[in-house]
Design a protein around this motif. Structure first.
Motif: not given
Length: 799
Positions: A572-573, A641
Motif C-alpha cells: 500500500y498504496p 489499492n
C-alpha cells in the motif's frame, strides 16, 4: 542523598539513571499520554539510589566483586554457582530503617488511593541501563505478581535487587560490555491489573519478523501476561494496518487463533500466582474483541508517535472492570535501530519434490535464516554441560535463564511459544533462526541428529533431516538501479508479503488466490456452503479446521480476506492485482470435500476453470465468497489499492456475465474506484482486444497459458516440453499485438508470466514494445532490475 522512593508521575524518560527504563517510560506515559486516553496503572518506584544504599548498608560491594573476579562467565557451571552465591548474599540483606519506612508509607498510600487495606501490586525490576536503543534487557531481572501486604512487598523488592545478578543478566552484560557495577537496579511497585480474570499480552508497533512498520502486531492470551512473554502458550495474534486505521477503517488485516490451553491466575490464598486450565469454550475464541484490538492498536500508535521510534508494549485487560491498560512500554531493539535495509536472501537448493520427504516437523518461523547443526535435546538447564557451540538447541521452552546457551546455538527449536515469546525475541536479537511452537520437537528429535532449520520459507519454519544446501545473497536495496519500466512482483504467499515490501518494486502484478485457498483454508468452498448436507466424518474434519466459526462460509471469507489483505497492506498504496481463483477441477478436487463437487474432466487445463466457473449455477455462490472477501478488504479494511483480475475469460460475453455476478455480491466495477482487469492468456483475448477492452480496465499477459494455447502444447507433458518456448515467434506476435491493443484502446497492459524472469532477451523484446509493466517472481527481481536498467540505457543510447 537522592530520594529513595518516587511516585510514577514524578518521573520521566530523563530519569532512566534513577528509576530504570521501564519505570521512566511508565512515568513519562502517565504524565504525557494518560490525558490522551491511554490507561496506565499507578504506582511508585524504589530508586537505583535505594539499591546502592541497600548494597552499601549490607557491605556487599567487595564480596560481589570477589565472586565476579573468580568466575568465568562463559563457563556455564561457574556462572551458575557464582550467580547463586551473589543472589543469596543480597536476599539475606536487611533494609535500612529509613528506606523500609519510605516503602511502607508509599505502599499504604497506594492502597488508600484504590480504596483497599492492602492493594495487590506487581513488583518489577528495572535496570538503569536497560532498554537502550541497541540492546534489550527484557526478562533478565525478576517480576513478582499478586504481591499483597508490606512484608511481601519488601521481600519482593529484595528479590528484585538480587535478580540483577542472574546468570542471564551477567552473561548479557559481559557480551555487550556493560560494567556490572555501573548498572544499578530500581524497582517499580504498580497496581495489579486483574488480567487473571481476563487477558493480557504484548504489542509491537511493527512486524517483529521483518521490521515492516505499517502494522501493529498484537498478541494475547488469557490470564497474566507472563505466559505470553515466556512462551508457555501460543497466543492469539492480530495485525492492524496503521495507514487505514488512521482513516477510520476497521483495519484488522489478519488474525490467528492461538493455543491457549493454560493460564496464570492469582492463587486463591491471596499470595502469588498459580497455573490453571483454560476451558474449551474460551480456547476456541479470541482473547480480545475486534473493538479492543483496534483500541490497543491506536494506543500503540500514539505511544510510538510520542517516542518517535518503534515500541514494544505490554498490555492487560482488567476482568473486574473490563478496561484495557498499558503496563509497560520500551523501544523495540531489533529493527528499530536499523538505518537501511540490506536484503539477505536465503534460498534452499533442495528440489520441491524432495522437501516434503525430508521434513521432520514444522512450527512458527522466527527470522529468515537457515542453519545446520547437530541436535541437543535439553530437558532442563542441568544438562547444559553437554551443549556445544553450533549445536541446534531443542527444548520444551527457553525462558530467559537459557540465554547463555542460546548464544552458542546455531538454531533453536521449541515445543511451545509464539512469535512474541521471550525465546523468539532473543533469537531475533542474536540473529539465530528459531522454530517455536512445534508441539513435539523434544519427542521427534534426538541427540546427535543432523538437521537443517529453515526459516526462509514464510511464517512456517521447517526442520529437515540432514544437511540441506542453501545459498545466501546480501543486497543493499538502496544500491539497486531504478528503471523507467515499472517492475512489479508476483506474490503467492501472504506470509512473505511484509518482507517483500522492502524490495524496490512498483507493486504486485499478480497475487494468486489459489495459494491462500490451498494453504490457509484447505476446504472446498462448496463443502462449507453445503456443510449441513455433508457426512458426519467430513463434518468432523471441517470442524477441526474451522474452530471458532459457527458460520462456515464466514471462515472462508475471513481467511481469504486476511491473506489478500496482508499482500495489499504490504505494498500500500502501490497497486496490487489479485487474480480470482484459477484452480482446475482436478486441483479443486484435492481440497477437503472437493471430490463431492468436482467433475472428472478429460482435460482440466481446457475445461471448467476461471471465468466459466464464476457465473455457473454450480459455482456462483462459491465465487460470491471470493467477492465478499475482496469487498471486506477494500471497504472494511480500506485497502483500495486492490485491483481484481479475471482469469481464463474466453469471450467478452463471459466477461460481462462475471461483472454482473460480482455486482450481485457487492463488487461493482468503477464503484469506490474498483478496477477489473482480465488475464490475456487465450488467443481470443488478443484477437478480440477491442471487445475485451470495452469490458475490462486492463490486461495482464499470462505468457504461460498464452504460449500453451498458441503453440497447442500441453505444458504439463514432458513429451512435448521441447516445443514449449515463450520466445517462439508466434507467441511474440501475440504478445506484441496484446500490447498494441492496450495502446490503441487506452488500457494498461502488463505481463505476469514466467518468461520475463527466465529470459533476458524476452525482457528486451517487452521493453522495445513499450509494455506498461513487467511482473516477476521475487527471487528474480534483483537480476531483472539490473538487466532492465542496462537494456533501457542501451536503447536510449541507440536512439
Amino acid at each position: 542523598m537522592e530520594k529513595l522512593v518516587l511516585w510514577l508521575d514524578e518521573v520521566g524518560i530523563e530519569d532512566i539513571p534513577i528509576v530504570g527504563g521501564k519505570n521512566a517510560s511508565l512515568g513519562e506515559m502517565i504524565r504525557k499520554l494518560s490525558p490522551k486516553g491511554i490507561k496506565i496503572p499507578y504506582g511508585f518506584v524504589v530508586t537505583a539510589e535505594a539499591y546502592r544504599y541497600f548494597i552499601s548498608y549490607n557491605r556487599l560491594d567487595k564480596k560481589i566483586r570477589d565472586i565476579l573476579e573468580r568466575i568465568d562467565v562463559s563457563n556455564v557451571k561457574e556462572l551458575e554457582e557464582g550467580s547463586r552465591e551473589i543472589r543469596n548474599l543480597i536476599r539475606s540483606g536487611r533494609f535500612p530503617e529509613d528506606l523500609k519506612a519510605q516503602v511502607i508509607e508509599a505502599y499504604q498510600e497506594l492502597s488508600q488511593r484504590y480504596g483497599v487495606e492492602n492493594v495487590d501490586v506487581a513488583v518489577r525490576s528495572s535496570a538503569t541501563a536497560e532498554d537502550l536503543p541497541n540492546a534489550s534487557f527484557a526478562g533478565q531481572q525478576e517480576t513478582y505478581l499478586n504481591v499483597r501486604g508490606t512484608c511481601k512487598v519488601l521481600d519482593s523488592i529484595r528479590k528484585c535487587f538480587a535478580s540483577l545478578f542472574t546468570e542471564r543478566a551477567l552473561s548479557y552484560r559481559e557480551k555487550f560490555g556493560f560494567d556490572h557495577f555501573r548498572i544499578a537496579l530500581a524497582v517499580g511497585v504498580q497496581k495489579m491489573v486483574r488480567s487473571d480474570l481476563a487477558s493480557s499480552g504484548v504489542a509491537f508497533s511493527l512486524d517483529t519478523e521483518t521490521g515492516f512498520r505499517n502494522v501493529v502486531l498484537i498478541t494475547g492470551s488469557y490470564g497474566l501476561g507472563e505466559y505470553v512473554v515466556k512462551g508457555v502458550v501460543v497466543p492469539d495474534e492480530w495485525f492492524v494496518f496503521k495507514p487505514t486505521l488512521e482513516k477510520g477503517f476497521r483495519a484488522i488485516i489478519d488474525k490467528k487463533l492461538g493455543i491457549k490451553d493454560k493460564k496464570l491466575i492469582y492463587d486463591e490464598s491471596g499470595v502469588g500466582v498459580v497455573e490453571a486450565k483454560v476451558d474449551e469454550r474460551d480456547r476456541n475464541r479470541f482473547s480480545l474483541s475486534d473493538d479492543e484490538v483496534l483500541t490497543l492498536a491506536r494506543w500503540v500508535m500514539e505511544i510510538e508517535r510520542y517516542y518517535s521510534k518503534p515500541m514494544d508494549v505490554e498490555w492487560a485487560k482488567d476482568g473486574e472492570t473490563g478496561e484495557l491498560y498499558v503496563v509497560q512500554a520500551r523501544p523495540e531493539t531489533v529493527h528499530g535501530s536499523k538505518k537501511s535495509y540490506r536484503l539477505e536472501i536465503y534460498k534452499l537448493t533442495l528440489p520441491e519434490s524432495e522437501k516434503e520427504k525430508r521434513v521432520l516437523l514444522k512450527g512458527i518461523a522466527v527470522g529468515k535464516k537457515v542453519a545446520y547443526g547437530k541436535v541437543k535435546v535439553l530437558k532442563s538447564l542441568e544438562e547444559a554441560e553437554k551443549f556445544e557451540e553450533g549445536d541446534v538447541l531443542v527444548a520444551d521452552i527457553t525462558d530467559p535463564d537459557w540465554e547463555p546457551l542460546m548464544r552458542k546455538a546455531s538454531a533453536i527449536v521449541t515445543n511451545r511459544g509464539g512469535r512474541t515469546c521471550h525465546a523468539a525475541i532473543v533469537a531475533r536479537e542474536l540473529g539465530v533462526p528459531a522454530v517455536v511452537g512445534t508441539g513435539n520437537a523434544t519427542e521427534i528429535l534426538n541427540d546427535g541428529d543432523e538437521v537443517t532449520v529453515s526459516c526462509c520459507e514464510g511464517s512456517t519454519g521447517y526442520i529437515y533431516e540432514g544437511k540441506v544446501d542453501y545459498s545466501v545473497e546480501e543486497v543493499d536495496v538502496s544500491e539497486l538501479p531504478s528503471t523507467k519500466t515499472p517492475i512489479m512482483l508476483n506474490v503467492a504467499s501472504p506470509d512473505r508479503a511484509f518482507e517483500l515490501s522492502f524490495l524496490p518494486s512498483a507493486g504486485v502484478g499478480l497475487a494468486r488466490e489459489e495459494f491462500i485457498i490451498n494453504n490457509y483454508i484447505g476446504i472446498h468452498p462448496l463443502a462449507l456452503i453445503n456443510f449441513d448436507d455433508l457426512s458426519v466424518e467430513l463434518k468432523e474434519q471441517i470442524e477441526e479446521i474451522t474452530v471458532g466459526y459457527e458460520d462456515k462460509k464466514s471462515f472462508y471469507v475471513d481467511k481469504l480476506a486476511y491473506g489478500i489483505a496482508r499482500i495489499a497492506a504490504a505494498f500500500y498504496p502501490k497497486p496490487v492485482i489479485l487474480r480470482f481463483s484459477d484452480f482446475k477441477s482436478n486441483e479443486y478436487a484435492h481440497l477437503l470435500g472437493g471430490s463431492i463437487f468436482e467433475p472428472a474432466e478429460e482435460n482440466p487445463m481446457l475445461g471448467w476453470r476461471g471465468a466459466s466457473r464464476y457465473y455457473s449455477d454450480k459455482f456462483k455462490e462459491a465465487f460470491g465468497l471470493e467477492c465478499l472477501a475482496v469487498k471486506k478488504v477494500r471497504e472494511e479494511m480500506g485497502l483500495d489499492n486492490l485491483i481484481v483480475m479475471v482469469p481464463f475469460c474466453r469471450t467478452p460475453e463471459e466477461g460481462k456475465k462475471v461483472l454482473e455476478v460480482m455486482k450481485e455480491f457487492g463488487l461493482e466495477r468503477g464503484k469506490e474506484g474498483l478496477e477489473v482487469y482480465v488475464m490475456c492468456e487465450i488467443p481470443s483475448n488478443v484477437i478480440l482486444g477491442k471487445e475485451f477492452a470495452e469490458v475490462f480496465d486492463g490486461f495482464s499477459i499470462g505468457s504461460n497459458d498464452l504460449t500453451q494455447l498458441t503453440l497447442g502444447v500441453d505444458r504439463d507433458s514432458s513429451l512435448v516440453a521441447h516445443i514449449y518456448d515463450e520466445r517462439n515467434e508466434a507467441v511474440k506476435w501475440m504478445v506484441e499485438k496484446a500490447i498494441e491493443n492496450g495502446k490503441n484502446y487506452g488500457r494498461k497492459v502488463g505481463i505476469c508470466g514466467q518468461a520475463p524472469s527466465d529470459y533476458p532477451e524476452f525482457l528486451r523484446f517487452l521493453i522495445e514494445k513499450r509494455i506498461d509493466s513487467i511482473s516477476v517472481n521475487p527471487d528474480a527481481l534483483v537480476d531483472v532490475l539490473r538487466i532492465v536498467s542496462q537494456i533501457e540505457r542501451e536503447l536510449e543510447s541507440e536512439s
